[in-house]
Scaffold this motif. Structure first.
Motif, PDB file in Angstrom:
ATOM      1  N   LEU A 160       2.905  -9.118 -16.093  1.00 30.39           N
ATOM      2  CA  LEU A 160       2.466  -7.773 -15.734  1.00 30.39           C
ATOM      3  C   LEU A 160       2.577  -6.845 -16.935  1.00 30.39           C
ATOM      4  CD1 LEU A 160       1.499  -5.785 -13.535  1.00 30.39           C
ATOM      5  CD2 LEU A 160       3.899  -5.416 -12.931  1.00 30.39           C
ATOM      6  N   ALA A 161       3.449  -7.170 -17.875  1.00 28.87           N
ATOM      7  CA  ALA A 161       3.598  -6.361 -19.083  1.00 28.87           C
ATOM      8  C   ALA A 161       2.355  -6.416 -19.958  1.00 28.87           C
ATOM      9  CB  ALA A 161       4.818  -6.823 -19.876  1.00 28.87           C
ATOM     10  N   ASP A 162       1.455  -7.366 -19.688  1.00 27.09           N
ATOM     11  CA  ASP A 162       0.201  -7.446 -20.437  1.00 27.09           C
ATOM     12  C   ASP A 162      -0.794  -6.375 -20.016  1.00 27.09           C
ATOM     13  OD1 ASP A 162       1.174  -9.670 -21.775  1.00 27.09           O
ATOM     14  OD2 ASP A 162       0.279 -11.093 -20.370  1.00 27.09           O
ATOM     15  N   PHE A 163      -0.451  -5.590 -18.992  1.00 26.77           N
ATOM     16  CA  PHE A 163      -1.348  -4.556 -18.474  1.00 26.77           C
ATOM     17  C   PHE A 163      -0.734  -3.174 -18.742  1.00 26.77           C
ATOM     18  CE2 PHE A 163      -2.178  -8.376 -16.113  1.00 26.77           C
ATOM     19  CZ  PHE A 163      -3.552  -8.402 -15.963  1.00 26.77           C
ATOM     20  N   PRO A 164      -0.993  -2.601 -19.920  1.00 32.16           N
ATOM     21  CA  PRO A 164      -0.388  -1.297 -20.255  1.00 32.16           C
ATOM     22  C   PRO A 164      -0.829  -0.181 -19.316  1.00 32.16           C
ATOM     23  CG  PRO A 164      -2.108  -1.879 -21.838  1.00 32.16           C
ATOM     24  CD  PRO A 164      -1.866  -3.085 -20.998  1.00 32.16           C
ATOM     25  N   GLU A 165      -1.962  -0.364 -18.636  1.00 31.76           N
ATOM     26  CA  GLU A 165      -2.438   0.684 -17.739  1.00 31.76           C
ATOM     27  C   GLU A 165      -1.619   0.779 -16.461  1.00 31.76           C
ATOM     28  OE1 GLU A 165      -5.074  -2.990 -16.990  1.00 31.76           O
ATOM     29  OE2 GLU A 165      -4.021  -1.995 -18.642  1.00 31.76           O
ATOM     30  N   VAL A 166      -0.826  -0.253 -16.176  1.00 33.25           N
ATOM     31  CA  VAL A 166       0.050  -0.221 -15.007  1.00 33.25           C
ATOM     32  C   VAL A 166       1.306   0.546 -15.367  1.00 33.25           C
ATOM     33  CG1 VAL A 166       1.428  -1.605 -13.408  1.00 33.25           C
ATOM     34  CG2 VAL A 166      -0.846  -2.388 -14.095  1.00 33.25           C
ATOM     35  N   ARG A 167       1.548   1.611 -14.645  1.00 37.02           N
ATOM     36  CA  ARG A 167       2.696   2.472 -14.930  1.00 37.02           C
ATOM     37  C   ARG A 167       3.733   2.348 -13.828  1.00 37.02           C
ATOM     38  NH1 ARG A 167       1.508   5.717 -19.130  1.00 37.02           N
ATOM     39  NH2 ARG A 167      -0.687   5.934 -19.701  1.00 37.02           N
ATOM     40  N   TYR A 168       4.968   2.663 -14.186  1.00 39.64           N
ATOM     41  CA  TYR A 168       6.060   2.522 -13.233  1.00 39.64           C
ATOM     42  C   TYR A 168       5.947   3.498 -12.071  1.00 39.64           C
ATOM     43  CZ  TYR A 168       8.489  -0.871 -16.088  1.00 39.64           C
ATOM     44  OH  TYR A 168       8.823  -2.022 -16.754  1.00 39.64           O
ATOM     45  N   GLU A 169       5.185   4.534 -12.266  1.00 37.30           N
ATOM     46  CA  GLU A 169       4.984   5.484 -11.183  1.00 37.30           C
ATOM     47  C   GLU A 169       4.038   4.921 -10.113  1.00 37.30           C
ATOM     48  OE1 GLU A 169       4.753   6.204 -14.386  1.00 37.30           O
ATOM     49  OE2 GLU A 169       6.656   7.295 -14.589  1.00 37.30           O
ATOM     50  N   THR A 170       3.314   3.834 -10.468  1.00 32.49           N
ATOM     51  CA  THR A 170       2.417   3.186  -9.512  1.00 32.49           C
ATOM     52  C   THR A 170       3.250   2.291  -8.611  1.00 32.49           C
ATOM     53  OG1 THR A 170       0.675   3.173 -11.179  1.00 32.49           O
ATOM     54  CG2 THR A 170       0.366   1.776  -9.260  1.00 32.49           C
ATOM     55  N   THR A 171       3.352   2.645  -7.354  1.00 29.98           N
ATOM     56  CA  THR A 171       4.266   1.940  -6.462  1.00 29.98           C
ATOM     57  C   THR A 171       3.625   0.777  -5.712  1.00 29.98           C
ATOM     58  OG1 THR A 171       3.780   3.523  -4.705  1.00 29.98           O
ATOM     59  CG2 THR A 171       5.673   3.987  -6.108  1.00 29.98           C
ATOM     60  N   LYS A 172       2.306   0.739  -5.620  1.00 32.06           N
ATOM     61  CA  LYS A 172       1.650  -0.297  -4.833  1.00 32.06           C
ATOM     62  C   LYS A 172       0.938  -1.293  -5.750  1.00 32.06           C
ATOM     63  CE  LYS A 172       1.123   2.628  -0.750  1.00 32.06           C
ATOM     64  NZ  LYS A 172       0.190   3.199   0.247  1.00 32.06           N
ATOM     65  N   ILE A 173       1.742  -2.006  -6.544  1.00 31.07           N
ATOM     66  CA  ILE A 173       1.195  -2.993  -7.459  1.00 31.07           C
ATOM     67  C   ILE A 173       0.469  -4.097  -6.696  1.00 31.07           C
ATOM     68  CG2 ILE A 173       1.742  -4.591  -9.330  1.00 31.07           C
ATOM     69  CD1 ILE A 173       2.220  -1.681  -9.988  1.00 31.07           C
ATOM     70  N   TYR A 174       0.970  -4.438  -5.505  1.00 33.50           N
ATOM     71  CA  TYR A 174       0.348  -5.514  -4.743  1.00 33.50           C
ATOM     72  C   TYR A 174      -1.095  -5.194  -4.369  1.00 33.50           C
ATOM     73  CZ  TYR A 174       1.601  -2.629  -0.679  1.00 33.50           C
ATOM     74  OH  TYR A 174       1.729  -1.596   0.214  1.00 33.50           O
ATOM     75  N   GLU A 175      -1.418  -3.909  -4.243  1.00 33.76           N
ATOM     76  CA  GLU A 175      -2.807  -3.545  -3.953  1.00 33.76           C
ATOM     77  C   GLU A 175      -3.702  -3.828  -5.162  1.00 33.76           C
ATOM     78  OE1 GLU A 175      -3.205   0.407  -2.559  1.00 33.76           O
ATOM     79  OE2 GLU A 175      -2.058   0.064  -0.709  1.00 33.76           O
ATOM     80  N   PHE A 176      -3.193  -3.574  -6.356  1.00 34.17           N
ATOM     81  CA  PHE A 176      -3.929  -3.902  -7.578  1.00 34.17           C
ATOM     82  C   PHE A 176      -4.200  -5.406  -7.616  1.00 34.17           C
ATOM     83  CE2 PHE A 176      -3.484  -0.283 -10.761  1.00 34.17           C
ATOM     84  CZ  PHE A 176      -3.235   0.668  -9.775  1.00 34.17           C
ATOM     85  N   TYR A 177      -3.183  -6.180  -7.268  1.00 31.82           N
ATOM     86  CA  TYR A 177      -3.308  -7.631  -7.318  1.00 31.82           C
ATOM     87  C   TYR A 177      -4.333  -8.128  -6.302  1.00 31.82           C
ATOM     88  CZ  TYR A 177      -2.062 -12.566  -6.888  1.00 31.82           C
ATOM     89  OH  TYR A 177      -2.111 -13.929  -6.841  1.00 31.82           O
ATOM     90  N   MET A 178      -4.275  -7.644  -5.080  1.00 30.57           N
ATOM     91  CA  MET A 178      -5.189  -8.094  -4.033  1.00 30.57           C
ATOM     92  C   MET A 178      -6.632  -7.717  -4.325  1.00 30.57           C
ATOM     93  SD  MET A 178      -3.414  -9.897  -2.077  1.00 30.57           S
ATOM     94  CE  MET A 178      -4.678 -10.189  -0.835  1.00 30.57           C
ATOM     95  N   LYS A 179      -6.822  -6.644  -5.071  1.00 34.48           N
ATOM     96  CA  LYS A 179      -8.177  -6.235  -5.446  1.00 34.48           C
ATOM     97  C   LYS A 179      -8.693  -6.998  -6.675  1.00 34.48           C
ATOM     98  CE  LYS A 179      -7.729  -1.528  -3.594  1.00 34.48           C
ATOM     99  NZ  LYS A 179      -7.659  -0.089  -3.939  1.00 34.48           N
ATOM    100  N   GLY A 180      -7.843  -7.828  -7.265  1.00 38.26           N
ATOM    101  CA  GLY A 180      -8.272  -8.610  -8.422  1.00 38.26           C
ATOM    102  C   GLY A 180      -8.115  -7.892  -9.741  1.00 38.26           C
ATOM    103  N   ILE A 181      -7.524  -6.699  -9.725  1.00 38.84           N
ATOM    104  CA  ILE A 181      -7.369  -5.929 -10.954  1.00 38.84           C
ATOM    105  C   ILE A 181      -6.389  -6.593 -11.915  1.00 38.84           C
ATOM    106  CG2 ILE A 181      -6.615  -3.700 -11.901  1.00 38.84           C
ATOM    107  CD1 ILE A 181      -7.584  -2.413  -9.301  1.00 38.84           C
ATOM    108  N   LEU A 182      -5.422  -7.312 -11.352  1.00 37.80           N
ATOM    109  CA  LEU A 182      -4.392  -7.960 -12.175  1.00 37.80           C
ATOM    110  C   LEU A 182      -4.644  -9.452 -12.356  1.00 37.80           C
ATOM    111  CD1 LEU A 182      -1.240  -6.187 -10.680  1.00 37.80           C
ATOM    112  CD2 LEU A 182      -2.559  -5.569 -12.702  1.00 37.80           C
TER     113      LEU A 182
END
Length: 436
Positions: free
Chosen positions: A408-430
């Motif tokens: 996940l550290a390979d994605f600098p656009e993901v910030r710690y303030e983003t609480t719903k990382i699983y939604e990013f994953y399910m949408k294929g963003i990650l």
């Protein structure tokens, strides 16, 4: 239940990094690291890493998330495979059923890509850091290198470097469809040995162990047998402290039929083990271990709200309780024996609450063990409990069926303030998901 306390075993045998390629679904290099980030963000997670005297800051745990058949289990199997080179040290060569299918070209092994490369960086109890490289192919060792240093800030010094200098092989058959067990090769294979400080006599002994055509065992193992202290230390960590657990069946069943139970028998009687196990159900008030059949006949005592207690044999309890009884042994090893446990789908029978409870427990204790586990549970994608460096993904390309491992550290656009990382994953963003 006779409960015994245990003292924390001092030490810092820890995994720093691990790389491998051309293993099962992984064709390209897969890189995994347990180094804590250099940024100030780790100050938010003071319990998630340890600082070693040699200058390294190393993570206590990590989770690898991915879809079914994505390659998570193959990551754990690769560590088992790597470890087996040291356990079964008679030979070191690659078999066809371990390489990536896209590297297989017909039945002739000389026409396929059998090259596998493993790299591992470890630190031992005395603070010494090891870096090891093993390159093997169908014929045996291509290159093997062991280096060591005392601190993070200094350069590695060579302990052993062996490289194949000649590989003139010809096939005795004119056929292209030989089976592997029919393969008949002839030729000469020679190596260049670089071992600082070694006597001519010992070097000659090592050179004499190289046969013309049969795969040879690791040179690091040979150096250990000759009394080399650094080789002994490194092999000791790999064989004794790296614990990949990949089981196709229920883990409690696997341990119950295991012939050698000395590895876990004493642990079951420890009070610390009981404290871990009762996380599965806080109504559990005691256990009475059955020495002959602990995974079937052990009695579990529960206390009702009115104070009454009742008991049930663990063999008659729920599958989740039975399975966690076995996995609690591995969690014990992490915390109280400082082992590096890599568990495949430990939480397949655990609910998300219990999974979080286990991780919180591992992080809250002072120890030098590491717990790495694979999971389908996307609720682990939580930046409130993990640093980005502790979350990995495995994704499989739908066209090539090759797996990829990334952080996940390979994605600098993901910030710690983003609480719903699983939604990013399910949408294929990650990366890849089952929806692809």
């Amino acid at each position: 239940m006779a409960k015994q306390n245990v003292d924390l075993i001092g030490g810092d045998n820890m995994l720093i990094s691990y790389k491998y390629n051309n293993f099962l679904s992984f064709r390209q290099e897969a890189e995994f690291t347990m180094l804590a980030p250099s940024s100030k963000v780790k100050s938010r997670f003071p319990n998630n890493y340890v600082e070693l005297e040699n200058g390294y800051q190393v993570l206590k745990d990590a989770v690898i998330v991915g879809e079914n058949a994505g390659g998570k289990s193959n990551f754990v199997r690769s560590l088992n495979y790597f470890k087996n080179f040291f356990v079964d040290s008679d030979s070191a060569n690659v078999s066809k059923n371990t390489i990536n299918n896209n590297n297989i070209n017909g039945k002739c092994p000389l026409k396929s890509d059998f090259d596998q490369i493993f790299e591992m960086e470890l630190t031992n109890k005395g603070g010494r850091i090891f870096r090891y490289l093993l390159h093997v192919d169908y014929m045996g060792i291509v290159e093997e290198k062991l280096e060591a240093k005392e601190k993070k800030t200094v350069s590695y010094k060579p302990v052993l470097h062996v490289k194949r200098s000649e590989n003139n092989y010809e096939c005795e058959s004119d056929r292209d469809n030989c089976k592997l067990d029919e393969c008949k090769l002839r030729g000469v294979m020679s190596y260049q040995l670089t071992i600082p400080g070694i006597s001519d006599e010992i070097k000659k002994m090592l050179e004499e162990t190289i046969e013309d055509i049969n795969p040879i065992g690791l040179f690091t193992t040979k150096m250990a047998l000759l009394g080399n202290k650094l080789a002994i230390e490194f092999i000791g960590i790999v064989k004794n402290d790296i614990c990949p657990e990949s089981v196709p069946l229920n883990y409690d069943f696997v341990l119950s039929v295991q012939k050698d139970n000395s590895d876990y028998k004493e642990i079951l009687y420890k009070n610390e083990f009981f404290e871990i196990f009762k996380m599965v159900d806080y109504s559990i008030s005691d256990i009475k271990i059955d020495d002959e059949k602990p995974f079937m006949e052990t009695l579990i005592y529960r206390k009702k709200k009115n104070g009454d207690t009742f008991s049930r044999k663990i063999g008659a309890d729920s599958s989740g309780v039975r399975e966690f009884f076995a996995w609690a042994i591995q969690i014990y090893k992490v915390i109280y024996e400082n082992k590096i446990v890599i568990a495949d789908e430990m939480d397949r029978v655990l609910n998300p609450i219990l999974s979080d409870r286990v991780i919180t427990f591992v992080n809250s204790k002072k120890h030098f063990g590491q717990f790495i586990f694979t999971s389908h549970n996307i609720l682990h994608l939580d930046l409130k409990n993990y640093m980005k460096e502790q979350i990995y993904f495995v994704s499989k390309d739908v066209e090539t069926l090759e797996s990829e491992l990334y952080s996940l550290a390979d994605f600098p656009e993901v910030r710690y303030e983003t609480t719903k990382i699983y939604e990013f994953y399910m949408k294929g963003i990650l990366g890849g998901t089952a929806s692809e």
